[in-house]
Motif scaffolding. Structure first.
Motif, short mmCIF file in Angstrom:
data_model
loop_
_atom_site.label_atom_id
_atom_site.label_comp_id
_atom_site.label_asym_id
_atom_site.label_seq_id
_atom_site.Cartn_x
_atom_site.Cartn_y
_atom_site.Cartn_z
N GLU A 4 0.83 -1.20 0.00
CA GLU A 4 0.00 0.00 0.00
C GLU A 4 0.86 1.25 0.00
O GLU A 4 0.60 2.21 -0.72
CB GLU A 4 -0.93 -0.02 1.21
N HIS A 5 1.95 1.22 0.83
CA HIS A 5 2.86 2.36 0.85
C HIS A 5 3.57 2.52 -0.48
O HIS A 5 3.77 3.66 -0.97
CB HIS A 5 3.86 2.19 1.99
N LEU A 6 3.97 1.42 -1.07
CA LEU A 6 4.63 1.48 -2.38
C LEU A 6 3.70 2.09 -3.43
O LEU A 6 4.11 2.92 -4.24
CB LEU A 6 5.08 0.08 -2.81
N ARG A 7 2.45 1.69 -3.40
CA ARG A 7 1.50 2.23 -4.37
C ARG A 7 1.31 3.73 -4.18
O ARG A 7 1.30 4.50 -5.15
CB ARG A 7 0.16 1.51 -4.24
N MET A 8 1.18 4.15 -2.91
CA MET A 8 0.98 5.57 -2.64
C MET A 8 2.19 6.40 -3.08
O MET A 8 2.04 7.46 -3.71
CB MET A 8 0.71 5.77 -1.14
N VAL A 9 3.38 5.90 -2.77
CA VAL A 9 4.59 6.66 -3.13
C VAL A 9 4.80 6.66 -4.64
O VAL A 9 5.23 7.66 -5.23
CB VAL A 9 5.81 6.08 -2.39
N ARG A 10 4.51 5.53 -5.31
CA ARG A 10 4.62 5.50 -6.77
C ARG A 10 3.69 6.51 -7.42
O ARG A 10 4.07 7.21 -8.36
CB ARG A 10 4.32 4.09 -7.27
N ASP A 11 2.45 6.56 -6.93
CA ASP A 11 1.51 7.53 -7.49
C ASP A 11 1.99 8.95 -7.28
O ASP A 11 1.90 9.80 -8.18
CB ASP A 11 0.13 7.34 -6.85
N TYR A 12 2.51 9.23 -6.09
CA TYR A 12 2.97 10.59 -5.84
C TYR A 12 4.23 10.91 -6.65
O TYR A 12 4.39 12.04 -7.14
CB TYR A 12 3.25 10.77 -4.35
N ALA A 13 5.10 9.93 -6.80
CA ALA A 13 6.30 10.15 -7.62
C ALA A 13 5.91 10.40 -9.07
O ALA A 13 6.52 11.25 -9.76
CB ALA A 13 7.23 8.94 -7.52
N GLU A 14 4.92 9.70 -9.55
CA GLU A 14 4.43 9.94 -10.91
C GLU A 14 3.84 11.35 -11.03
O GLU A 14 3.99 12.03 -12.05
CB GLU A 14 3.37 8.90 -11.26
N LEU A 15 3.19 11.79 -9.97
CA LEU A 15 2.56 13.11 -9.98
C LEU A 15 3.60 14.22 -10.01
O LEU A 15 3.52 15.14 -10.84
CB LEU A 15 1.65 13.24 -8.76
N VAL A 16 4.58 14.16 -9.11
CA VAL A 16 5.59 15.22 -9.06
C VAL A 16 6.57 15.09 -10.21
O VAL A 16 7.23 16.08 -10.59
CB VAL A 16 6.33 15.20 -7.71
N GLY A 17 6.70 13.90 -10.78
CA GLY A 17 7.62 13.72 -11.90
C GLY A 17 7.20 14.47 -13.15
O GLY A 17 8.02 14.74 -14.03
N LYS A 18 5.89 14.80 -13.25
CA LYS A 18 5.43 15.55 -14.42
C LYS A 18 6.04 16.95 -14.47
O LYS A 18 6.13 17.56 -15.54
CB LYS A 18 3.90 15.65 -14.38
N ASP A 19 6.45 17.47 -13.30
CA ASP A 19 7.08 18.79 -13.24
C ASP A 19 8.59 18.72 -13.20
O ASP A 19 9.26 19.72 -12.92
CB ASP A 19 6.57 19.55 -12.01
N GLY A 20 9.15 17.53 -13.40
CA GLY A 20 10.60 17.37 -13.38
C GLY A 20 11.19 17.26 -12.00
O GLY A 20 12.41 17.35 -11.85
N ARG A 21 10.36 17.06 -10.98
CA ARG A 21 10.87 16.94 -9.62
C ARG A 21 10.99 15.47 -9.23
O ARG A 21 10.42 14.60 -9.86
CB ARG A 21 9.95 17.66 -8.64
N THR A 22 11.74 15.23 -8.16
CA THR A 22 11.88 13.89 -7.62
C THR A 22 11.43 13.89 -6.17
O THR A 22 11.44 14.93 -5.50
CB THR A 22 13.35 13.40 -7.69
N ILE A 23 11.05 12.72 -5.70
CA ILE A 23 10.56 12.61 -4.33
C ILE A 23 11.73 12.64 -3.34
O ILE A 23 12.87 12.30 -3.69
CB ILE A 23 9.75 11.33 -4.14
N SER A 24 11.43 13.05 -2.12
CA SER A 24 12.40 13.06 -1.04
C SER A 24 11.84 12.29 0.15
O SER A 24 10.65 11.94 0.18
CB SER A 24 12.71 14.51 -0.62
N THR A 25 12.70 12.04 1.12
CA THR A 25 12.23 11.31 2.30
C THR A 25 11.19 12.10 3.06
O THR A 25 10.27 11.53 3.64
CB THR A 25 13.42 11.00 3.22
N ARG A 26 11.30 13.45 3.08
CA ARG A 26 10.30 14.26 3.74
C ARG A 26 8.93 14.11 3.06
O ARG A 26 7.90 14.00 3.71
CB ARG A 26 10.74 15.73 3.74
N MET A 27 8.95 14.12 1.70
CA MET A 27 7.70 13.93 0.96
C MET A 27 7.09 12.56 1.25
O MET A 27 5.89 12.42 1.47
CB MET A 27 7.94 14.08 -0.54
#
Length: 445
Positions: A395-418
């Motif tokens: 479940e955590h993997l799915r949530m983080v993957r979705d969020y990474a896909e979301l922020v990746g559209k703007d050229g950003r990458t996820i961080s541990t804080r996110m």
């Protein structure tokens, strides 16, 4: 010496022989009688066994006949219940009662019309004969409405509008009812006049109602159970729609800017092409540039809280925060692994109020010094490596993957804080591994 003369010995021997033969005959007779008695008993036993067998066979046959009769009775009841159910489902009894009701209405209204019209006379005549010329009028008045009724049925079969025929039926039957009301009231009073008017109007009305219900039943092919299930499903859908509407209203009231962006995303895409929750996450990120539930004010409050804590603890805050994070990580993991024997066992909770953690941490930091702190850090890292790591939640993997896909559209990458904000917190090692796993899947550094 004569031939017939025998000595006593001879006669005694002959008598003994005769007695022996008589005894042998008696013994044989007793044996035969015993054998006959045994044979008779055997025959009786065989007869009794045969009789019992026949009785058992008859009882079994009777049981089978009773079971067949019971089954036939149950089948008859089932057929009867099926016929009753089919008759009730088809409305057979209702249709029969409608026909009876219409016939009774005609029997009440038509004679009253005949009596009225046949009893009329010319203007100026006090009395007169029977007005045979007006005899067809009752039939015209009463049957005109039924012509419109059958016109409604024909229009329904042809798929045409029934409204004109309904209006015609109401007008014609209403006129006949008005005539009956006028003369019935004049002759018998208002109650009788109203009843005669109802007899003229209720017959066509009830027939139209039966025709309408019959048409609805022809379209409705579901059983009672299916209708009940569909009704329950509809109620569940209605409740879900109501809950969704309330949730959307709360979202709109809580953050109008995000709601406006959310609506724009849905409008810009084809209907149903974008999931609403995905669009809401995208809108939240576009407006706040943060995970769901986190805003600039959230980060500001966190910074204010950190500053307030540092102002209270002073220079010891940085040392305590690092040490407290390590100890908290180890003790939380020990609680997870304690059953299997791995990890570090957490000390029992104090029974009374404990001193402020900042004082204890500060004293520990001062006592350890730079060298002692480094040793403690090495030991903690070694303990982390030795204990079994908690597996990553799907479940955590799915949530983080979705969020990474979301922020990746703007050229950003996820961080541990996110990641920590997305999943709602967690231990540092788990957050780091979760972040690294998603970054490796996306080929990010």
């Amino acid at each position: 010496m004569s031939e017939e003369y025998r000595s006593w010995e001879e006669r005694e021997a002959t008598a003994a022989k005769d007695r022996a033969a008589a005894d042998a005959l008696k013994q044989k007779s007793a044996t035969d009688q015993a054998a006959a008695a045994v044979e008779l008993q055997g025959a009786k036993a065989a007869t009794a066994t045969k009789t019992m067998r026949e009785q058992l066979a008859q009882a079994k046959l009777q049981q089978q006949l009773d079971e067949q009769a019971e089954q036939a009775k149950d089948a008859g009841k089932a057929r009867q219940n099926a016929r009753v159910e089919a008759r009730a489902e088809a409305g057979t009894d209702f249709k029969r009662m409608v026909k009876v009701f219409v016939a009774v209405c005609m029997a009440a209204a038509l004679p009253a019309q005949f009596k009225y019209f046949l009893g009329l006379h010319k203007a100026g005549e006090v009395t007169g004969g029977t007005a045979w010329l007006l005899g067809p009028l009752p039939i015209v008045l009463e049957l005109a409405a039924w012509v419109a009724v059958y016109g409604t049925s024909w229009a329904g079969r042809k798929g045409m509008s029934k409204v004109p025929f309904w209006a015609l039926t109401a007008a014609l039957s209403g006129f006949a009812a008005w005539v009956n009301y006028r003369h019935g009231t004049a002759e018998y009073g208002s109650i009788a006049g109203t009843a005669l008017a109802a007899a003229s109007f209720a017959g066509p009305l009830m027939w139209e109602l039966a025709e309408w219900l019959d048409g609805m039943a022809a379209v409705e092919t579901r059983t009672r159970e299916q209708r009940a299930a569909d009704k329950a499903a509809a109620a569940e859908q209605k409740a879900a729609a109501k809950a969704k509407a309330e949730h959307d209203a709360k979202r709109q009231a809580a953050d109008p800017a995000v709601w406006e962006r959310f609506q724009m995303i849905l409008i810009a895409h084809p209907l149903g092409a974008v999931d609403e929750e995905t669009a809401w996450r995208q809108a939240w990120d576009d407006v706040h540039r943060a995970p769901l539930g986190v805003t600039a004010q959230t980060y500001a409050r966190r910074v204010d809280a950190e500053r307030a804590l540092e102002s209270v603890m002073g220079d010891e805050r940085s040392v305590y925060r690092e040490l407290d994070a390590w100890l908290g990580d180890v003790l939380r993991t020990a609680g997870d692994d304690g059953e299997s024997g791995g990890g570090v066992l957490a000390p029992p909770a104090p029974k009374g109020p404990s001193p402020a953690p900042s004082e204890g941490a500060a004293e520990t930091a001062k006592t350890l010094g730079g060298k002692g702190l480094q040793a403690l850090r090495s030991g903690l890292q070694k303990g982390r490596r030795e204990r079994t790591e908690k597996p990553l939640s799907e479940e955590h993997l799915r949530m983080v993957r979705d969020y990474a896909e979301l922020v990746g559209k703007d050229g950003r990458t996820i961080s541990t804080r996110m990641v920590r904000d997305v999943i709602g917190g967690g231990e540092n090692g788990y957050i780091s591994r979760l972040t690294r796993q998603v970054k490796d899947e996306r080929g990010e550094k």
